[in-house]
Enzyme design. Sequence first.
Site, mmCIF file in Angstrom:
data_model
loop_
_atom_site.group_PDB
_atom_site.id
_atom_site.type_symbol
_atom_site.label_atom_id
_atom_site.label_comp_id
_atom_site.label_asym_id
_atom_site.label_seq_id
_atom_site.Cartn_x
_atom_site.Cartn_y
_atom_site.Cartn_z
ATOM 1 N N ARG A 133 -17.971 8.841 -37.029
ATOM 2 C CA ARG A 133 -17.636 7.675 -37.835
ATOM 3 C C ARG A 133 -16.464 6.855 -37.315
ATOM 4 N NH1 ARG A 133 -17.422 10.457 -43.670
ATOM 5 N NH2 ARG A 133 -16.630 12.149 -42.363
ATOM 6 N N ASP A 177 -26.119 19.045 -36.992
ATOM 7 C CA ASP A 177 -25.177 19.677 -37.909
ATOM 8 C C ASP A 177 -25.524 21.159 -38.005
ATOM 9 O OD1 ASP A 177 -23.040 18.773 -40.107
ATOM 10 O OD2 ASP A 177 -24.205 20.435 -40.914
ATOM 11 N N ARG A 187 -17.055 16.685 -31.938
ATOM 12 C CA ARG A 187 -17.340 15.562 -32.835
ATOM 13 C C ARG A 187 -17.017 14.230 -32.155
ATOM 14 N NH1 ARG A 187 -14.286 16.425 -37.862
ATOM 15 N NH2 ARG A 187 -15.196 18.496 -37.943
#
Length: 346
Positions: A31, A77, A27
């Site tokens: 964000r 994803d 990841r």
Amino acid sequence: MAAKPAKRMLRALSGERLDKPPFWLMRQAGRYLPEYREVRSQAGGFLDLCYSPKLACEVTLQPIRRYGMDAAILFSDILVVPHGLAQQVAFKEGEGPVLDPIRNASELKRLSLDGFHERVAPVYETVSRLAEALPKETTLIGFAGSPWTVATYMAEGGGSKEFVAVKRWAYGDPEGFAQLIDLLVEATIAYLKRQAEAGAEVLQLFDSWAGVLPEPAFRRWCIEPTRKIIAALKGSHPDIPIIGFPRGAGTLCHDYAMETGVDAVSLDTSMEISWAARTLQPKLPVQGNLDPILLVAGGEALDREADRILEGFSGGAHIFNLGHGVTQTTPPENVERLARRLRADG
């Protein structure tokens, strides 16, 4: 004699021990990066971002530009696969994934492989774009969720803490549940083959919820489906390395590593380094396993743990990574601090 791969990530996956291991972070695009949030705001929904080759390529490249990781992992994803099978999938802000649940064999008729490749075609285009855009020294990783983990979301209708719906089905009607797993095996093979054909150089299988199963179920629903996927991929792409991540598997990680055919195994945060170095690393490369929250904390605690992991796995082939994904509260400067410590020229 075959030439040795030039890329550091591929060298480690071939079993070579490097003085400083290659690194990337699960990841690593996300964000916590302001540039990601800017692109995300343009995309609409999360699936829209995953299915926009231009934007998905851009966010995949962002951490490479900032930190110079040795590998980039496709931005997508694991729930692209059930969406490709025609299950309704949505991502709701503050809630996460929401799926129209499938909880028994009779409901499987709502799923179909017909049109699968057409629905997920933008992902393959993203892989192709990345293969062209990445620096020549950077390895491109494609990925999918492992069947058990994807099935948990499909049956639960989203994330879960107790996994009641999926376990009730798996325990109460194993033959019916096997139909879902077999469908996911077939879809995952097809999906990863196309990623490899589009330019992915390494593939990773994420079994994020492997650790919630007792041993007999772990063998049936984690090890065996993974073995089938890898056997099929090796039949068509024998030279592509495959990393398995059976999160939470504990000592069953050994049997997973030996029986599935993975080329390397990724270790979660709880894995004892000395056990893994003694039991796993002599047999195959290992990847991991820094606690992602140490990236949030930063400072000397981050330095100490990174050094402990480097030392613990210094005797064999190792890829430095996290024990799970980067969290959204991670300060970008802490990732830079870690990258400087790990970088081969640092």
